[in-house]
Design a protein around this motif. Structure first.
Motif, mmCIF file in Angstrom:
data_model
loop_
_atom_site.group_PDB
_atom_site.id
_atom_site.type_symbol
_atom_site.label_atom_id
_atom_site.label_comp_id
_atom_site.label_asym_id
_atom_site.label_seq_id
_atom_site.Cartn_x
_atom_site.Cartn_y
_atom_site.Cartn_z
ATOM 1 N N ARG A 101 0.843 -1.202 0.000
ATOM 2 C CA ARG A 101 0.000 0.000 0.000
ATOM 3 C C ARG A 101 0.875 1.247 0.000
ATOM 4 O O ARG A 101 0.571 2.240 -0.667
ATOM 5 N N MET A 102 1.959 1.202 0.765
ATOM 6 C CA MET A 102 2.929 2.292 0.818
ATOM 7 C C MET A 102 4.185 1.799 1.511
ATOM 8 O O MET A 102 4.172 0.767 2.189
ATOM 9 N N ILE A 103 5.269 2.531 1.322
ATOM 10 C CA ILE A 103 6.526 2.301 2.030
ATOM 11 C C ILE A 103 6.760 3.495 2.941
ATOM 12 O O ILE A 103 6.558 4.640 2.542
ATOM 13 N N VAL A 104 7.195 3.223 4.186
ATOM 14 C CA VAL A 104 7.454 4.287 5.151
ATOM 15 C C VAL A 104 8.921 4.203 5.576
ATOM 16 O O VAL A 104 9.396 3.148 5.992
ATOM 17 N N LEU A 105 9.632 5.325 5.469
ATOM 18 C CA LEU A 105 11.043 5.387 5.820
ATOM 19 C C LEU A 105 11.297 6.539 6.778
ATOM 20 O O LEU A 105 10.619 7.566 6.721
ATOM 21 N N GLY A 106 12.282 6.360 7.643
ATOM 22 C CA GLY A 106 12.677 7.416 8.563
ATOM 23 C C GLY A 106 13.814 8.231 8.001
ATOM 24 O O GLY A 106 14.609 7.744 7.194
ATOM 25 N N SER A 107 13.896 9.496 8.411
ATOM 26 C CA SER A 107 14.940 10.382 7.903
ATOM 27 C C SER A 107 15.252 11.434 8.940
ATOM 28 O O SER A 107 14.356 12.061 9.481
ATOM 29 N N ARG A 108 16.532 11.623 9.213
ATOM 30 C CA ARG A 108 16.913 12.746 10.074
ATOM 31 C C ARG A 108 17.265 13.931 9.181
ATOM 32 O O ARG A 108 17.667 13.764 8.038
ATOM 33 N N ARG A 109 17.110 15.132 9.714
ATOM 34 C CA ARG A 109 17.407 16.334 8.944
ATOM 35 C C ARG A 109 18.306 17.239 9.778
ATOM 36 O O ARG A 109 17.848 18.154 10.455
ATOM 37 N N PRO A 110 19.629 17.006 9.786
ATOM 38 C CA PRO A 110 20.512 17.819 10.604
ATOM 39 C C PRO A 110 20.654 19.259 10.122
ATOM 40 O O PRO A 110 21.081 20.116 10.869
ATOM 41 N N GLY A 111 20.342 19.528 8.881
ATOM 42 C CA GLY A 111 20.485 20.898 8.372
ATOM 43 C C GLY A 111 19.717 21.063 7.089
ATOM 44 O O GLY A 111 19.160 20.113 6.548
ATOM 45 N N PRO A 112 19.662 22.299 6.548
ATOM 46 C CA PRO A 112 18.863 22.550 5.354
ATOM 47 C C PRO A 112 19.434 21.932 4.090
ATOM 48 O O PRO A 112 18.751 21.871 3.081
ATOM 49 N N VAL A 113 20.691 21.489 4.126
ATOM 50 C CA VAL A 113 21.299 20.926 2.926
ATOM 51 C C VAL A 113 21.454 19.426 3.031
ATOM 52 O O VAL A 113 21.320 18.694 2.058
ATOM 53 N N THR A 114 21.712 18.909 4.229
ATOM 54 C CA THR A 114 22.000 17.485 4.385
ATOM 55 C C THR A 114 20.735 16.724 4.733
ATOM 56 O O THR A 114 20.597 16.171 5.813
ATOM 57 N N GLY A 115 19.795 16.682 3.832
ATOM 58 C CA GLY A 115 18.553 15.951 4.031
ATOM 59 C C GLY A 115 18.697 14.503 3.640
ATOM 60 O O GLY A 115 19.773 14.031 3.296
ATOM 61 N N PHE A 116 17.601 13.779 3.689
ATOM 62 C CA PHE A 116 17.679 12.341 3.431
ATOM 63 C C PHE A 116 18.104 12.034 2.001
ATOM 64 O O PHE A 116 18.604 10.957 1.715
ATOM 65 N N LEU A 117 17.931 12.982 1.079
ATOM 66 C CA LEU A 117 18.253 12.696 -0.303
ATOM 67 C C LEU A 117 19.729 12.369 -0.506
ATOM 68 O O LEU A 117 20.106 11.790 -1.502
ATOM 69 N N LEU A 118 20.573 12.736 0.464
ATOM 70 C CA LEU A 118 21.979 12.402 0.346
ATOM 71 C C LEU A 118 22.230 10.945 0.704
ATOM 72 O O LEU A 118 23.326 10.446 0.530
ATOM 73 N N ARG A 119 21.238 10.254 1.229
ATOM 74 C CA ARG A 119 21.357 8.828 1.509
ATOM 75 C C ARG A 119 20.886 8.070 0.277
ATOM 76 O O ARG A 119 19.766 8.236 -0.187
ATOM 77 N N SER A 120 21.745 7.205 -0.232
ATOM 78 C CA SER A 120 21.430 6.533 -1.487
ATOM 79 C C SER A 120 20.226 5.612 -1.351
ATOM 80 O O SER A 120 19.465 5.434 -2.298
ATOM 81 N N VAL A 121 20.038 4.997 -0.168
ATOM 82 C CA VAL A 121 18.910 4.077 0.012
ATOM 83 C C VAL A 121 17.592 4.817 -0.165
ATOM 84 O O VAL A 121 16.728 4.419 -0.950
ATOM 85 N N GLY A 122 17.413 5.928 0.569
ATOM 86 C CA GLY A 122 16.166 6.673 0.461
ATOM 87 C C GLY A 122 15.920 7.192 -0.932
ATOM 88 O O GLY A 122 14.803 7.124 -1.447
ATOM 89 N N LEU A 123 16.946 7.702 -1.581
ATOM 90 C CA LEU A 123 16.796 8.253 -2.921
ATOM 91 C C LEU A 123 16.394 7.176 -3.918
ATOM 92 O O LEU A 123 15.523 7.381 -4.765
ATOM 93 N N ARG A 124 17.024 6.017 -3.832
ATOM 94 C CA ARG A 124 16.692 4.937 -4.765
ATOM 95 C C ARG A 124 15.266 4.448 -4.559
ATOM 96 O O ARG A 124 14.557 4.177 -5.521
ATOM 97 N N VAL A 125 14.840 4.332 -3.318
ATOM 98 C CA VAL A 125 13.488 3.857 -3.048
ATOM 99 C C VAL A 125 12.459 4.863 -3.545
ATOM 100 O O VAL A 125 11.491 4.508 -4.213
ATOM 101 N N VAL A 126 12.667 6.139 -3.206
ATOM 102 C CA VAL A 126 11.718 7.176 -3.620
ATOM 103 C C VAL A 126 11.588 7.244 -5.134
ATOM 104 O O VAL A 126 10.492 7.381 -5.682
ATOM 105 N N SER A 127 12.701 7.126 -5.845
ATOM 106 C CA SER A 127 12.669 7.308 -7.291
ATOM 107 C C SER A 127 12.200 6.070 -8.044
ATOM 108 O O SER A 127 11.761 6.179 -9.188
#
Length: 288
Positions: A101-127
């Motif tokens: 039905r959906m995939i749910v992933l956790g993500s920390r956001r230490p700053g405005p530039v270093t978001g989850f998109l810098l993690r290859s796992v999250g980016l690959r899953v989202v795309s």
């Protein structure tokens, strides 16, 4: 059997927050929950002796068992199972997402530039996932007002808007929450000249009114399907990403469309910006 909700678990507190959000969603939808962990075995490489393979597997299993125990303690009415596989996590999540039905992933956001998109796992899953992917901001999800509205960015094209509105209206209905349907618009340029839109704007009192009418037409079928849902139609001039990020500040969930291109990690600039800057859980819904 209902489609399951899949939560990626990696042993971090952020993934545990995601598992909790997924469990609450599974309870609302009366859907089963699957806690999933994929790992690439390192035993037998130059850095790890071959005898450590069993140790790796036991550590991965304990990671999942701890998450399972936590979910059962807090959401004992939700049917939950675990899925452990010795393969890359992004590939495993994408494969399991075909029937989810959906995939749910956790993500920390230490700053405005270093978001989850810098993690290859999250980016690959989202795309690459064919189902919606919900990203949970570590540390902020429990502070969201549970009776606040759900915000959805409505694409202009009907075929793109359909999937996004379907997800958003279902989310609002299961929560009995108001839904704000947002359309951002801007003045046309030489590259975005639309004679038909300009003609209609002349007939109906300006560009803003024309965009309001377009938004109302897209939302109308979903209003009829969900008569109990309160809907606010919101047309505002400006960049879509900035408007959605601002609206997400007080929302319990932000829903946006993302481009579905299996061979590319590009998900669209609006999806990219909201993932980095929106201070709310973000649901990315694949669109044509």
């Amino acid at each position: 059997m209902r489609q399951p909700i899949v939560a990626g678990v990696d042993g971090t507190s952020d993934s545990l927050l995601a598992a909790g959000w997924a469990a609450a969603e599974a309870r609302r939808c009366k859907a089963p929950l699957v806690l999933l962990h994929g790992h690439t075995p390192l035993a037998g490489t130059s850095r790890f002796p071959a005898g450590d393979a069993d140790l790796e597997h036991r550590a991965a299993r304990k990671l999942l068992d701890d998450a399972l125990a936590w979910v059962r303690e807090h959401y004992d009415e939700v049917p939950v199972s675990v899925d452990l596989a010795a393969q890359p996590e992004a590939k495993l999540l994408t494969e399991r997402g075909r029937d989810a039905r959906m995939i749910v992933l956790g993500s920390r956001r230490p700053g405005p530039v270093t978001g989850f998109l810098l993690r290859s796992v999250g980016l690959r899953v989202v795309s690459r996932a064919v189902c919606p992917v919900v990203m949970i901001r570590g540390g902020t999800v429990h502070r969201r007002p549970q009776d606040s509205e759900i915000v959805v960015g409505v694409p202009r094209q009907e075929e793109e808007a359909e999937a996004v509105l379907d997800f958003a209206f279902q989310a609002a209905a299961t929560r009995s929450s108001p839904l704000r349907a947002v359309r951002a618009w801007s003045l046309p340029t030489a590259f975005t000249y639309e004679p038909e839109l300009l003609r209609r704007s002349d007939e109906h009192g300006g560009l803003e009114e024309a965009h309001r009418q377009d938004l109302a037409a897209l939302v109308a079928p979903w209003r009829r399907r969900h008569p109990g849902t309160t809907v606010i139609e919101h047309a505002e001039p400006g960049p879509a990403s900035e408007i959605l990020v601002a609206r997400a500040a007080s929302a319990q969930l932000l829903v946006v469309g993302r481009r579905s291109r299996p061979v590319s990690r590009y998900v669209g600039h609006v999806a990219h910006a909201t993932l980095h800057f929106a201070d709310a859980p973000v649901a990315l819904v694949p669109t044509p």
